[in-house]
Design an enzyme around this catalytic site. Structure first.
Site, short mmCIF file in Angstrom:
data_model
loop_
_atom_site.label_atom_id
_atom_site.label_comp_id
_atom_site.label_asym_id
_atom_site.label_seq_id
_atom_site.Cartn_x
_atom_site.Cartn_y
_atom_site.Cartn_z
N HIS A 16 0.69 -1.16 -0.12
CA HIS A 16 -0.03 -0.12 0.10
C HIS A 16 1.00 1.37 0.25
O HIS A 16 0.67 2.26 -0.67
CB HIS A 16 -1.02 -0.13 1.10
N LYS A 40 -15.65 -8.65 3.04
CA LYS A 40 -14.82 -9.02 4.01
C LYS A 40 -15.46 -9.02 5.06
O LYS A 40 -15.53 -8.17 6.00
CB LYS A 40 -13.55 -8.17 4.03
N ARG A 92 -2.20 -6.18 -8.06
CA ARG A 92 -0.90 -7.03 -8.04
C ARG A 92 -1.12 -8.15 -9.36
O ARG A 92 -0.23 -8.61 -9.89
CB ARG A 92 -0.92 -7.91 -6.89
N SER A 129 -3.09 -8.03 2.63
CA SER A 129 -3.28 -7.70 3.91
C SER A 129 -3.73 -8.97 4.77
O SER A 129 -3.53 -9.20 5.80
CB SER A 129 -4.62 -6.52 4.14
O1 PNS Z 1 -8.53 -3.24 0.59
P1 PNS Z 1 -9.99 -3.63 0.14
O2 PNS Z 1 -10.82 -4.41 0.89
O3 PNS Z 1 -9.60 -4.23 -1.31
O4 PNS Z 1 -10.92 -2.25 -0.30
C1 PNS Z 1 -12.12 -2.57 -0.95
C2 PNS Z 1 -12.73 -1.05 -0.79
C3 PNS Z 1 -13.12 -0.83 0.65
C4 PNS Z 1 -12.32 -0.10 -1.42
C5 PNS Z 1 -14.21 -1.33 -1.45
O5 PNS Z 1 -14.93 -2.41 -0.83
C6 PNS Z 1 -15.00 -0.06 -1.27
O6 PNS Z 1 -15.06 0.88 -2.17
N1 PNS Z 1 -15.95 -0.11 -0.34
C7 PNS Z 1 -16.78 1.06 0.17
C8 PNS Z 1 -18.37 0.63 -0.46
C9 PNS Z 1 -18.89 0.94 -1.94
O7 PNS Z 1 -18.56 2.12 -2.53
N2 PNS Z 1 -18.93 -0.07 -2.45
C10 PNS Z 1 -19.26 -0.09 -3.98
C11 PNS Z 1 -18.21 -0.13 -4.99
S1 PNS Z 1 -18.65 -0.46 -6.70
#
Ligand code: PNS
Length: 138
Positions: A16, A40, A92, A129
């Site tokens: 990150h 998650k 990645r 992570s």
């Molecule tokens: O580190 P991660 O878990 O890959 O991050 C994923 C994250 C948190 C960026 C994604 O789940 C997200 O944007 N969550 C906020 C809710 C949202 O906007 N969801 C719609 C995505 S189209």
């Protein structure tokens, strides 16, 4: 331009940090924003304030990188309120890209905001992570 680098950051990793550093070279400001990933499920490993503290420690020497959180909200809503121009996501593998692509489409559909994919540096490509959490005692 202002960019957001969103994620669960549970925990934030050197991967990150690498992406944040490279994004910081491209944008006037990069906000690393802790959000909720609905995929998650279950209790996160680190509490929100711990994630933010770790992020702030990791990025302390990057003058145009700030940290924020917006748990339980849509990323595009955060972007609108925070005046964000671009979403940055590190990738990645091709699996990562396949997973990110629909979110990028949806986020652009909802808000017009583009997503910039930053390929992970080779030395960080194996770090996730999930694996860090699984192999670290607390
Ligand atoms: O580190 P991660 O878990 O890959 O991050 C994923 C994250 C948190 C960026 C994604 O789940 C997200 O944007 N969550 C906020 C809710 C949202 O906007 N969801 C719609 C995505 S189209």
């Amino acid at each position: 331009m202002r960019a957001v680098f969103p994620g669960s950051f549970d925990p934030a990793t050197r991967g990150h940090l690498d992406v944040a550093r490279r994004a910081a070279d491209m944008f006037d400001e990069v906000v690393m924003c802790v959000l909720t990933n609905p995929e998650k499920t279950g209790r996160g490993r680190l509490a929100l304030d711990e994630r933010l503290t770790l992020l702030a420690d990791l990025t302390g020497d990057l003058v145009n990188v700030t940290v924020d959180s917006s748990p339980g909200r849509l990323l595009v809503d955060y972007c609108r309120e925070a005046g964000i121009d671009v979403i940055v996501r590190g990738v990645r593998t091709s699996d990562d890209l396949a997973h990110e692509w629909p979110m990028a489409w949806m986020n652009r559909h909802l808000s017009g905001i583009e997503t910039l994919f930053v390929p992970a540096s080779a030395e960080h490509a194996h770090i996730s992570s999930t694996l860090v959490a699984a192999t670290t005692r607390r």
